[in-house]
Design an enzyme around this catalytic site. Structure first.
Site, PDB file in Angstrom:
ATOM      1  CB  ALA A   1      -0.903  -0.024   1.225  1.00  0.00           C
TER       2      ALA A   1
ATOM      3  CB  CYS B   1       0.273   6.923  10.574  1.00  0.00           C
ATOM      4  SG  CYS B   1      -1.097   7.049   9.437  1.00  0.00           S
TER       5      CYS B   1
ATOM      6  CG  ASP C   1      -2.214   2.926  -2.935  1.00  0.00           C
ATOM      7  OD1 ASP C   1      -1.585   3.108  -1.877  1.00  0.00           O
ATOM      8  OD2 ASP C   1      -3.433   3.203  -3.056  1.00  0.00           O
TER       9      ASP C   1
ATOM     10  CG  ASP D   1      -8.096  -5.118  -2.576  1.00  0.00           C
ATOM     11  OD1 ASP D   1      -7.284  -5.438  -1.676  1.00  0.00           O
ATOM     12  OD2 ASP D   1      -9.283  -4.818  -2.342  1.00  0.00           O
TER      13      ASP D   1
HETATM   14  C1  LIG Z   1      -0.869   4.805   4.857  1.00  0.00           C
HETATM   15  S1  LIG Z   1      -1.135   5.016   3.220  1.00  0.00           S
HETATM   16  C2  LIG Z   1       0.357   4.485   2.488  1.00  0.00           C
HETATM   17  C3  LIG Z   1       1.440   5.509   2.503  1.00  0.00           C
HETATM   18  C4  LIG Z   1       2.654   5.039   1.762  1.00  0.00           C
HETATM   19  N1  LIG Z   1       3.140   3.796   2.293  1.00  0.00           N
HETATM   20  C5  LIG Z   1       3.759   6.041   1.755  1.00  0.00           C
HETATM   21  O1  LIG Z   1       4.720   5.883   2.489  1.00  0.00           O
HETATM   22  O2  LIG Z   1       3.693   7.018   1.007  1.00  0.00           O
HETATM   23  C6  LIG Z   1      -2.204   3.676   2.915  1.00  0.00           C
HETATM   24  C7  LIG Z   1      -2.470   3.426   1.481  1.00  0.00           C
HETATM   25  O3  LIG Z   1      -3.219   2.240   1.407  1.00  0.00           O
HETATM   26  C8  LIG Z   1      -3.988   2.320   0.249  1.00  0.00           C
HETATM   27  N2  LIG Z   1      -4.991   1.261   0.330  1.00  0.00           N
HETATM   28  C9  LIG Z   1      -6.184   1.286   0.954  1.00  0.00           C
HETATM   29  N3  LIG Z   1      -6.780   0.093   0.829  1.00  0.00           N
HETATM   30  C10 LIG Z   1      -5.944  -0.696   0.128  1.00  0.00           C
HETATM   31  C11 LIG Z   1      -6.001  -2.038  -0.336  1.00  0.00           C
HETATM   32  N4  LIG Z   1      -7.038  -2.810  -0.069  1.00  0.00           N
HETATM   33  N5  LIG Z   1      -4.961  -2.506  -1.036  1.00  0.00           N
HETATM   34  C12 LIG Z   1      -3.892  -1.747  -1.309  1.00  0.00           C
HETATM   35  N6  LIG Z   1      -3.796  -0.477  -0.914  1.00  0.00           N
HETATM   36  C13 LIG Z   1      -4.802   0.034  -0.194  1.00  0.00           C
HETATM   37  C14 LIG Z   1      -4.504   3.748   0.265  1.00  0.00           C
HETATM   38  O4  LIG Z   1      -4.859   4.133  -1.030  1.00  0.00           O
HETATM   39  C15 LIG Z   1      -3.275   4.478   0.775  1.00  0.00           C
HETATM   40  O5  LIG Z   1      -2.535   4.990  -0.281  1.00  0.00           O
END
Ligand SMILES: C[S@@+](CC[C@H](N)C(=O)[O-])C[C@H]1O[C@@H](n2cnc3c(N)ncnc32)[C@H](O)[C@@H]1O
Length: 777
Positions: free
Chosen positions: A538, A663, A562, A589
């Site tokens: 993600a 976070c 993502d 996903d």
């Molecule tokens: C905490 S952020 C990630 C930040 C990133 N790791 C960074 O350092 O820039 C969480 C991410 O999870 C993504 N997300 C949400 N549900 C998800 C899923 N089922 N599978 C993959 N990504 C997902 C969101 O779009 C978001 O970008």
């Protein structure tokens, strides 16, 4: 602040915190990296009255010192009687019940001993005398604090009793004080000389401040264009999946630390913002300039410290030109060459208790139902609420002795939670959830820290440049900065900048990423090796994926995935800007791994979460996260962590690791998720993260017991570390043991969620994703 970095916070923690729980007051300080003034003010904090929670009573930064809802404390209030019938009074005192006139309703015993009628306007000397303080205007720092605390209490009390505080009279008193001071000065030539010097310096500082403000206004206009660009990127990121609490973190350049209250050796500060830094330090100490004049001559220790500061200031003025060699030396400094001296807050605990009890008002009564009704009808009085929070926290800290007969702990806690909701603006569910993580006093520190922005930090992109080279370039542009701490060789904290940090040529060239220090930690824990295959499950907008790429020196392959298509745009842009040639961007996903591709050496799951660790950046979390959100999030996190584990090759020659991070500070999104994974995957164990800061993960919480090794996980808290709240857990994936239950050495080809409920939730989420895609395309 807009896009311009204007960060007057102390530097991030650079000292490993002792692995112990307990109040921040017990945490060790690192003297070496803590400016003297900060250290001094910390000691004062530790010795403050127990009844005033540290973070509330003595905000650790300028921003916290001026909270939106903060009570303005007038150190020398005078009193004027007004119509008491109009004043809501829900802070109830036993004495107040018996005698109608406000003069007998003092809050503390000391205040009670000084009754005031319309004609009796007490002088400062009277008040000081009533507090057992010297009348000659020479207060030690501790005495001054005490006087201020009493003044605040008195002011609040009087207000609640229908008095108002008249500024004109206040001015008269100030004049009187000044006259006294002049008398004192005549008596002591030496002191006078010192004070004259102080005055000159203060005038200079005032001038500097004014110039700074003018400059700021001019610069703001110039910056508008750059700001817009950056805002665009950020808005883009924010318009995202509700589960993401972190886009802000990376884009909003966060970071940290108040903490540790440690400070940076004056030698370590670079750049033209040195004076500003001094100002910052002064802002944070609770002294104002006038107070410095009042320093007690007999307080030798503090005087010595002041002399040192004056010397430093003089040195700073002389050293306007920065010695490039020194800078280079500094940036070459090895983490190990720090002489870490620590200081125990604990030493002051006794004083703290004593003073707290002195200040305790054991006649505080919880409001009755009628009081509460009356309070609801009256206009909201935040001062009253704030004061009651302090009272209740104090009582809960020594319940047996201080509680009102017939009232239970639950009565106080219930009232406190309501007041937290009112004062800090949380919804009921979240207020309680977060409150339960800490002792009442520490919970208030946590809530208070969420009202203060964390320092701005950047991560140097070692694929493009070296830290010292970038530092020099930014310094030449008018940026004041310094390394974030010995545990990171790529972090820089920005204190002040005359240019927008998100739009410098160096930024555009990909020399650095605006990134919170906390978000370095999962990458440090994952520790990817050159030539490995790594999945960032993600990853948008790419703060961590680009760091992983750099740690692998642009070798091997990072799959940056993502599920959110809109965020993929900013991810791709960052990957290009940072010159990451070993990154493959994908849009699945996460729960479709390892079906899409598996067999990774390492997987980072920086999970979608509630963002309770980054409330200072996104206060909407306070109100928009419901119980249902946490249930859904926790389900998603559990599914994702299983997929992350199953995407790792247990046979990897160099790796076989998963790092799970959020976070968020809630147990439901962290320890419970890891515990679930351990239960579902017996071939997985928790291993040390290699991170030197933070507290241990919880081994138990409110009746639930977790894996013994949960303490190896790291928990970062805003109030304790002045970093974004974060959770990091490192897992080693071993070959699945053979046995009737498992049978196979291989990870299952498709991750199975044996819970019918899980499957339903996944299905709903897939449908949502499909719908979103349709809208986007
Ligand atoms: C905490 S952020 C990630 C930040 C990133 N790791 C960074 O350092 O820039 C969480 C991410 O999870 C993504 N997300 C949400 N549900 C998800 C899923 N089922 N599978 C993959 N990504 C997902 C969101 O779009 C978001 O970008």
């Amino acid at each position: 602040m807009g896009r311009r970095a204007k960060n007057k916070q102390p530097a991030p923690a650079d000292l490993p915190e002792p692995r112990q729980t307990g109040g921040a007051a017990k945490q060790k300080l690192q003297k070496r990296n803590v400016p003297q003034e900060d250290r001094k003010s910390l000691k004062r904090k530790a010795s403050g009255p127990v009844s005033l929670p540290k973070a509330v009573e003595e905000p650790k930064s300028k921003a916290a010192a001026k909270p939106k809802k903060a009570v303005k404390i007038d150190p020398k209030p005078t009193i004027k009687h007004v119509d008491t019938a109009k004043a809501p009074s829900t802070l109830k005192k036993t004495k107040a019940k018996t005698a109608a006139p406000a003069k007998d309703s003092g809050k503390s015993a000391k205040a009670k001993s000084h009754s005031h009628s319309d004609d009796e306007i007490p002088s400062v000397d009277d008040v000081l005398a009533s507090l057992g303080l010297p009348k000659d205007g020479k207060l030690s720092e501790r005495q001054r604090k005490k006087a201020l605390a009493e003044a605040e209490r008195l002011e609040l009390l009087l207000k609640s009793q229908g008095y108002s505080l008249d500024e004109d009279e206040d001015e008269d008193e100030e004049e009187e004080d000044e006259e006294d001071e002049e008398d004192d000065e005549e008596e002591d030539d030496e002191e006078e000389d010192d004070e004259e010097e102080d005055d000159e310096e203060e005038d200079d500082e005032e001038d500097d401040d004014e110039e700074e403000e003018d400059d700021d206004e001019e610069d703001d206009d110039e910056e508008e264009e750059g700001d817009e660009d950056e805002d665009e990127e950020i808005d883009d990121d924010r318009a995202l999946d509700f589960v993401d609490g972190e886009e802000i973190e990376d884009e909003d350049y966060a970071i940290i630390n108040e903490e540790d209250d440690e400070e940076i050796d004056s030698d370590e500060a670079y750049g033209p913002g040195e004076e500003e830094k001094e100002a910052r330090v002064e802002d944070e100490s609770l002294d104002d300039e006038d107070d410095e004049e009042d320093e007690d001559e007999e307080d030798e220790e503090e005087d010595d410290e002041e002399d040192d500061e004056e010397d430093d200031e003089e040195d700073d003025e002389e050293d306007e030109e920065i010695d490039e060699e020194d800078i280079n030396d500094e940036f070459d400094v090895d983490a190990n060459d720090d002489d870490l001296e620590t200081d125990e807050f604990g030493a002051d605990d006794e004083d703290l208790e004593e003073e707290g009890h002195e200040a305790v008002d054991d006649s505080f009564l919880l409001p009755t139902v009628e009081d509460e009704e009356r309070e609801k009808q009256a206009p909201l009085d935040l001062q009253l609420v704030h004061m009651r929070i302090q009272e209740i926290v104090n009582i809960l800290s020594d319940f047996q002795r201080l509680a009102q007969p017939g009232r239970s702990r639950a009565d106080y806690t219930e009232r406190l939670l309501k007041d937290i909701q009112t004062y800090y603006g949380y919804n009921e569910f979240l207020a309680e959830m977060l409150f339960n993580l800490f002792s009442p006093a520490e919970a208030i520190e946590f809530f208070e820290a969420n009202e203060t922005p964390r320092p701005v930090t950047i991560r140097v992109n070692t694929l493009r440049t070296r830290r010292r080279d970038l530092a020099q370039k930014l310094i030449n542009r008018g940026v004041s900065l310094e390394p974030v701490g010995p545990w990171s060789k790529v972090g820089l904290q920005i204190f002040e900048s005359s240019v927008p940090i998100g739009a410098t040529p160096e930024y555009l060239a990909g020399d650095y990423m605006l990134q919170a220090v906390s978000s370095f930690l999962p990458c440090i824990a994952l520790a990817p090796q050159p030539n490995e295959r790594v999945l960032d499950m993600a990853s948008a907008p790419g703060g961590k994926a680009t760091y992983l790429s750099a740690l692998m020196q642009n070798t091997g392959c990072v799959f940056a995935n993502d599920s959110n298509k809109a965020r993929i745009k900013s991810l791709t842009a960052n990957v290009h800007r940072m010159g990451c040639k070993n990154v493959v961007v994908c849009n699945y996903d996460g729960r479709q791994f390892p079906k899409v591709i598996g067999g990774f050496d390492r997987v980072l799951l920086d999970s979608p979460c509630s963002g309770t660790g980054v409330i200072s950046k996104d206060p909407s979390v306070k109100t928009n996260k419901s119980k249902r959100d946490f249930i859904l999030l926790s389900q998603l996190q559990k599914q994702l962590i299983l997929c992350a584990i199953d995407s790792v090759s247990p046979k990897s020659a160099t790796g076989g690791y998963v790092v799970y991070s959020t976070c968020s500070v809630t147990v439901e999104e962290n320890e419970e998720v890891v515990e679930y994974a351990l239960r579902k995957r017996p071939n997985v164990r928790i291993v040390p993260t290699g991170i030197e800061i933070g507290r241990d993960g919880f081994k138990s919480f409110r009746g639930k017991t977790f894996d013994e090794r949960m303490s190896l996980c790291r928990r970062i808290f805003p109030h304790a570390h002045n970093l974004d709240g974060f959770f990091v857990c490192k897992l080693k994936v071993d070959v699945m043991p053979k046995g009737p239950a498992h049978g196979s050495e291989e990870a299952p080809e498709e991750t199975v969620f044996d819970d019918a409920q899980d499957e339903q939730i996944m299905q709903r989420s897939r449908e949502r994703q499909t719908k979103k895609r349709r809208v986007v395309t």
